[in-house]
Design an enzyme around this catalytic site. Structure first.
Site: not given
Length: 408
Positions: A215, A244, A270, A297, A320, A347
């Site tokens: 992250k 991400d 991401e 996502e 997702d 996701h």
């Protein structure tokens, strides 16, 4: 098997310190709005929609509104033309006004739709992936709503895509022996210390994972760069590393920081900016190439996915099924992505429970590339049939349904 009543549950789960944190959602509580379709056969279809706690009750209330018309329906009859039923739910005028096809109503739709597919698979006593593979191309497309996609994906084109891949299915069934490769998304949660992400990286590598995610999106970009270099150094040059940003950056920031993150050769970057910004993603994708952009996502529906794909604003589609309108819309977007040459790497707001089935169908039935599926283990203990990972591969689920049943 007739649906006799509908039960709705608000399930919330507290997480360990730092777990699930990202640059935008710093103190998450994982939660499911659950739709339960009870039947006259004592079989219950379970459908999940994923939230971060607050507002889960709003999704539950919307499930109540959307699902009322399912009482009295027989499951085979319902699913034989589910695309029409689906469109009737999403285009009901009062609910459509609240979106259309976004937010609380769209999440509720996911729970209702996922419950229908779960019940269908249970009624046939097969896992969801096998149910989908057993359907003819026409039967599968009958469960989808392709409206507003007609200029890029007609019913006839969807059927043809599935039909064209029937004869080569056996060449892709090795995945039913090997399992489906996973990647570890938990090594580098945003609030973890540097020491923790190094420790987690070593543990993931020892457990067989060769693909890991970090992250990013810190207020101080140097923190992101430092942590990315730590993971690359710890995992080695051969590891696949994704980063991400969870929508944190504006476009100028994304262009600057993505360029600097290129030092670790990330497999993708991401959600580099706001999820509704198609042209922003397009600009980023064009400018940072050959680095690649992953998104989806928080893209709420098939229409905006269509726009992203048309604009070449994503290199990986992360749809997702517990955030768009359920399995039906997931499959629609997967077909759309396949027709435009973009791989689907979901996701997993469901912690991989449903998606372990869907990626098997995507690979075998649509000839999507077998890349890997996100692995998040933090709610494993709450599922009756939790996804099983062995040497970094999802094992093939055998229990009837979509693996969505939660323990009481």
């Amino acid at each position: 098997m007739y649906i006799t009543s509908i039960e709705i549950k608000d399930k919330r789960f507290d997480l360990a310190e730092g777990v699930g944190s990202d640059a935008t959602h710093t103190t998450p509580q994982y939660a499911y709005a659950v739709c339960c379709l009870n039947t006259d056969a004592q079989t219950t279809g379970i459908g999940l929609a994923f939230t971060l706690g607050a507002g889960n009750d709003l999704v539950c209330k919307a499930i109540e509104y959307l699902s009322v018309g399912l009482v009295g329906r027989e499951i085979e009859e319902l699913m034989s033309d589910f695309g029409t039923v689906y469109r009737g739910m999403v285009d009901s005028p009062s609910f459509r006004w609240l979106g259309p096809h976004k937010g609380v109503v769209q999440l509720a739709l996911a729970a209702v739709v996922n419950a229908c597919y779960d019940l269908w698979a249970k009624s046939r006593q097969v896992p969801l992936w096998k149910l989908l593979l057993d359907l003819t191309p026409e039967q599968l497309v009958n469960t989808l709503d392709l409206s507003y996609l007609e200029e890029v994906l007609t019913r006839e084109q969807a059927i043809a895509l599935l039909t064209d891949n029937l004869s080569t299915r056996n060449s892709r069934k090795d995945v039913l022996i090997t399992g489906y490769k996973g990647y570890d998304t938990s090594v580098g949660w945003f609030n973890f210390s540097d020491e923790k992400i190094v420790e987690n990286t070593k543990k993931a590598i020892s457990n067989g994972f060769t693909a890991l995610k970090l992250k990013v999106g810190s207020d101080d970009p140097l923190r992101d760069i430092r942590r990315a270099l730590l993971i690359r150094k710890t995992a080695g040059d051969e590891a696949t590393i994704m980063v991400d940003a969870n929508q944190k950056w504006n476009v100028p920031q994304a262009l600057d920081i993505c360029k600097r993150l290129g030092e670790i050769n990330p497999f993708w970057i991401e959600e580099p900016t706001h999820p509704d910004d198609v042209f922003g993603h397009q600009t980023i994708a064009r400018t940072i190439a050959p680095l690649k952009v992953a998104a989806g996502e928080h893209i709420p529906n098939k229409i905006i996915f269509k726009n992203f794909l048309q604009a070449k604003a994503m290199d990986f589609c992360q749809v997702d099924a517990v955030r768009v309108g359920g399995i039906s819309e997931f499959l629609t977007i997967s077909l759309l992505s396949k027709s435009m040459g973009i791989p689907v790497v979901p996701h997993v707001g469901d912690m991989g429970q449903i998606h372990q089935h869907l990626v098997l169908f995507n690979h075998i039935g649509m000839n999507h590339e077998h890349l890997f599926l996100e692995h998040i283990p933090h709610l494993k203990q709450y599922f009756d049939n939790p996804a099983e990972i062995v040497d970094a591969y999802y094992q093939i689920p055998q229990t009837p349904g979509s693996s969505s049943d939660l323990k009481d």
